[in-house]
Design an enzyme around this catalytic site. Sequence first.
Site, PDB file in Angstrom:
ATOM      1  CG  HIS A 344      -2.114  -0.909   1.052  1.00  0.00           C
ATOM      2  ND1 HIS A 344      -2.109  -2.193   1.533  1.00  0.00           N
ATOM      3  CD2 HIS A 344      -3.332  -0.733   0.466  1.00  0.00           C
ATOM      4  CE1 HIS A 344      -3.264  -2.772   1.269  1.00  0.00           C
ATOM      5  NE2 HIS A 344      -4.019  -1.921   0.613  1.00  0.00           N
ATOM      6  N   GLY A 345       2.110   1.197   0.382  1.00  0.00           N
ATOM      7  CA  GLY A 345       2.935   2.400   0.381  1.00  0.00           C
ATOM      8  C   GLY A 345       4.308   2.141   0.963  1.00  0.00           C
TER       9      GLY A 345
END
Length: 526
Positions: A344-345
């Site tokens: 996600h990041g």
Amino acid sequence: MLFNSFLFLLIFLPIALLVHYLLGAWRTRLAALWLCVASFVFYGWWNPQFVVLLAGSITFNYLVSLGILALARRPRLQTLATALGVAANLLLLVHYKYFAAMVTFFHTLGLAGGPMDALILPLGISFFTFTQIGYLLDCRAGVVEDRSPLSYVLFVTFFPHLIAGPILHHKEMMPQFSTADSYRFRAENLSVGGMLFVIGLAKKVLLADSIAPYADAGFADTGALRFWGAWATALSYALQLYFDFSGYSDMALGLARMFGIRFPLNFNSPYKATSIIDFWARWHMTLTRYITAYLYYPVAMAVTRWRSRHGRPSGPGAVQSAGGFLSMIVLPTVFAMSLAGIWHGAGLQFLVFGLLHAGFLSINHAWRVFVQGRRPAALRRVGPLQQGGYLLLTFSAVLVAQAFFRAHGVADAWQLVQGMAGLRGWEPVDALGHLPAMDLADAWRVLVGHHLQAVQIAVLLGIVWLAPNAHQIMGVYSPALARPDPAPRPWMRWQPGLPWLLPMLVLLALCLLNLHRESRFLYFQF
């Protein structure tokens, strides 16, 4: 290009549909080719340079897949080709999503010359990369049947899923793209798809975007939040994320159905879950399926084989021992959810998000194995109050993890969690006692602002917990590949006809009136 934009709604979509069905009545391959072209235009509208990246990724992966299939009788070379193909995809992902963050991190340790600005992230790179990695792994497993290059390109690029999912599986989609019937015009496709699309558009424009300012304001200064402010911020973001992603998922399924294609269900009332296991079976369902198939199961199987080689129990009963549970359940869960968090990041907060959910899932599995599993079947029944308690406990755990999912860093997230726990103090009961000393207009603005967020949160939670979701409303007409799950009351179930056409037109009109607040979907950043 955004689904919630005038350009998409009034120009791109009508033209794409018209040409699609005109060509479909003549040559299905031309209709499929048109969908590929339209999807590239859709993708390249924001930044045309990334069309080259997408086309290059597709070309590379398709050629690698042919090589893997051709090496079926040479398993070692086939494994090497698969590993190289997967590694190349991961390197591309690391370059755009993590390279700048890693350079900056090494700079803070004194091991690099200077911090590096983040690279422009190509939209949907995680989704089209994961889709193709799955395809390569399935080629290695020998389960790929349709090898048509046109079907493959359309499988990867079909614009309703290209930017933010769902993550598709070739066995579900490529046969549909190869079937002539998918390109034939049917009024039902437009009717069903249009209704679901409008429901999703309303969720995004009227609900998610309306609560977003409260979440943004809270996360802008988490250190200033005390108990009620922290909970209001966490709930606002949870509801924004819920209706944003739920709306996108509905719109994606609706758009696909307009073109005669069915997608897998990707969102199924996750805040109604009564356990974290149940939550992940409802939230971003195709990502959960992907993580389970390509991350969790391979590690779990490797552990099982290792235990068998060393003479340790490896059957279903082995997880009832502490060692078996840690190695066969906890280890694969931590591995899979850590990578899911990092996906996600690049920030450390995303790793914490993944590890929190790994911990929640491990506890949930331990409860099932060591507590529920040892109770007689008659004692496993759960009453309404206990069910409600499980729901609130699960929702609270999700809120804590989402603090790290949304915050700018671990420190900000931790400040919010401290506020939610009351460690930063409570707002005084007489916080509005100073209103009489204010100017009437200022006092009104403070009073309205103080209560409007609470009212909005209560209304949206009522929709989340009490109303049927879009899949249930559509019932037997749901375009999802999943089994229909009709709403409990007949009047809640969509039927083609005037009684449902009018509400749809009203919803569409309200959405169009609010498109001046056009905003990107939250999952576009991944």
